[in-house]
Design an enzyme around this catalytic site. Structure first.
Site, mmCIF file in Angstrom:
data_model
loop_
_atom_site.group_PDB
_atom_site.id
_atom_site.type_symbol
_atom_site.label_atom_id
_atom_site.label_comp_id
_atom_site.label_asym_id
_atom_site.label_seq_id
_atom_site.Cartn_x
_atom_site.Cartn_y
_atom_site.Cartn_z
ATOM 1 N N GLY A 208 0.850 -1.317 -0.251
ATOM 2 C CA GLY A 208 0.060 -0.076 0.026
ATOM 3 C C GLY A 208 0.749 1.362 0.091
ATOM 4 C CG LEU A 209 4.238 1.603 1.694
ATOM 5 C CD1 LEU A 209 5.575 1.284 2.443
ATOM 6 C CD2 LEU A 209 3.532 2.699 2.701
ATOM 7 C CB SER B 102 3.386 -0.232 -9.411
ATOM 8 O OG SER B 102 2.053 0.373 -9.192
ATOM 9 C CB ALA B 103 2.156 5.286 -8.370
ATOM 10 C CB ALA B 104 7.145 5.446 -6.861
ATOM 11 C CG ASP C 255 -1.180 4.987 -5.265
ATOM 12 O OD1 ASP C 255 -2.070 5.640 -4.575
ATOM 13 O OD2 ASP C 255 -0.792 3.906 -5.049
HETATM 14 O O1 PMV Z 1 -3.816 -0.511 -0.972
HETATM 15 P P1 PMV Z 1 -3.731 0.819 -0.921
HETATM 16 O O2 PMV Z 1 -2.626 1.608 0.065
HETATM 17 O O3 PMV Z 1 -3.228 1.507 -2.347
HETATM 18 O O4 PMV Z 1 -5.108 1.823 -0.682
HETATM 19 C C1 PMV Z 1 -6.297 1.203 -0.782
HETATM 20 C C2 PMV Z 1 -7.180 2.192 -0.553
HETATM 21 C C3 PMV Z 1 -8.761 1.858 -0.370
HETATM 22 O O5 PMV Z 1 -9.388 2.878 0.117
HETATM 23 C C4 PMV Z 1 -9.092 1.004 0.337
HETATM 24 C C5 PMV Z 1 -9.187 1.361 -1.777
HETATM 25 C C6 PMV Z 1 -9.158 2.614 -2.683
HETATM 26 O O6 PMV Z 1 -9.336 2.379 -3.877
HETATM 27 O O7 PMV Z 1 -9.087 3.791 -2.503
#
Ligand code: PMV
Length: 323
Positions: free
Chosen positions: A106-107, A110-112, A153
């Site tokens: 979730g950091l 891939s976008a970076a 992202d």
């Molecule tokens: O998995 P991450 O950290 O890229 O984030 C997902 C965030 C959610 O709100 C759960 C899903 C979304 O598409 O916004």
């Protein structure tokens, strides 16, 4: 012979407030972090162009025209093709990608990588794209891997700093708090955002009223958090992070390991802590107003064999690293 090299880096991101509710049209706040991906492009000594990502594929170097390419490289190949389409003069090159950002937690790793690669490759061919163009092409490439990326992202990675996101509209949230230290802890539990979003959707369909209540609580937290960030009120930001974590627990997207990490940090001087992103694993973020306490928290987490990183609220977006 002079070797022509261009090198750009771009940051990852964390969601500070509002994950999950954001999928249902509520607002969220996210910010860039001090972990970066770097893309270097240099003249190739061979008759072909190549790409290597040692973090993902050890020593392997892929020829860009080889088929099939590994699935992980299809979005990057899209970037290469999109950029080359604009140039008559073709020359061969080697792309090297190196990233400090752990993937699948979730950091925004891939976008970076996409943002850094768009900037470095276009610059290698003598055309510097503006930030809007970089973000647009990186976002297009993200669509190949994550069917409906929100654009959060790539936007953060391109522009840096913080953003407020609501219903597809992204606006800059200009907070740069130099006295804030953010500790990011990777629980090392990989999770799939899509699966957790699906789980929440199912709950929403089954128990709409109680889930809406949780989303409304999160909404209020986000509104208060925007103000606290602008006012640079660190104790309030920390308190709101903890409240947001509790709401995410109510939504059943936390994990016992994440809750334990939050507890340990709270006992060790954090102003507040929460899971970030989809949950079910991934990362916890924790706020400190003291550098030494933040460093101590990192040490404690590392002693538990977790990855821990220090970040700030002052992170630049995509950056030219060539010298
Ligand atoms: O998995 P991450 O950290 O890229 O984030 C997902 C965030 C959610 O709100 C759960 C899903 C979304 O598409 O916004």
């Amino acid at each position: 012979m002079d070797v022509n090299t261009t090198e750009f880096s771009a940051p990852g991101k964390i969601i500070l407030f509002g994950e999950h509710a954001v999928v249902y049209g509520y607002p969220a706040i996210a910010t860039a972090i001090d972990l970066r991906a770097k893309s270097s492009v240099l003249d190739s000594s061979k008759q072909i162009s190549t790409i290597s990502i040692p973090d993902l594929f050890q020593k392997k170097q892929f020829e860009l025209n080889q088929t099939p390419l590994p699935q992980e490289l299809t979005a990057l190949k899209f970037i290469v093709d999109s950029i080359l389409r604009n140039f008559e003069l073709k020359k061969n090159f080697d792309i090297k990608i190196a990233s400090q950002i752990p993937s699948s937690v979730g950091l925004g790793s891939s976008a970076a990588v996409s943002v850094a690669m768009v900037a470095s490759l276009s610059s290698f061919f003598g055309k510097s794209l503006n930030l809007e163009e970089i973000n647009k092409l990186a976002h297009e490439s993200e669509k190949i891997i994550h069917s409906f990326p929100s654009g959060i992202d790539t936007t953060i990675s391109t522009y840096g700093g913080g953003i407020y996101y609501e219903n597809g509209v992204i606006r800059e949230l200009p907070f740069r708090i130099s006295s804030a230290y953010v500790v990011i802890i990777n629980s090392l539990i990989k999770r799939n955002t899509k699966d957790i979003v699906e789980k929440v959707k199912k709950k929403y369909e089954e128990k709409q009223n109680s889930i809406k209540e949780i989303f409304n609580n999160i909404h209020e937290i986000v509104i208060d958090a925007e103000k606290a960030l602008i006012d640079e009120n660190l104790p309030e930001i920390g308190k709101l992070m903890s409240l947001n974590h509790n709401s995410l627990k109510d939504l059943d997207v936390s994990h016992e390991v994440l809750d334990k990490i939050v507890n340990v940090l709270d006992k060790n001087g954090a102003l507040g802590s929460k899971l970030t992103g989809a949950g079910g694993g991934g990362c916890v973020i924790s706020l400190f107003d003291d550098f030494t306490k933040a460093k101590d928290a990192i040490k404690i987490m590392k002693e538990k064999n977790l990855q821990a990183f220090l970040s700030t609220f002052t992170t630049d977006g995509v950056r030219n690293e060539s010298n």
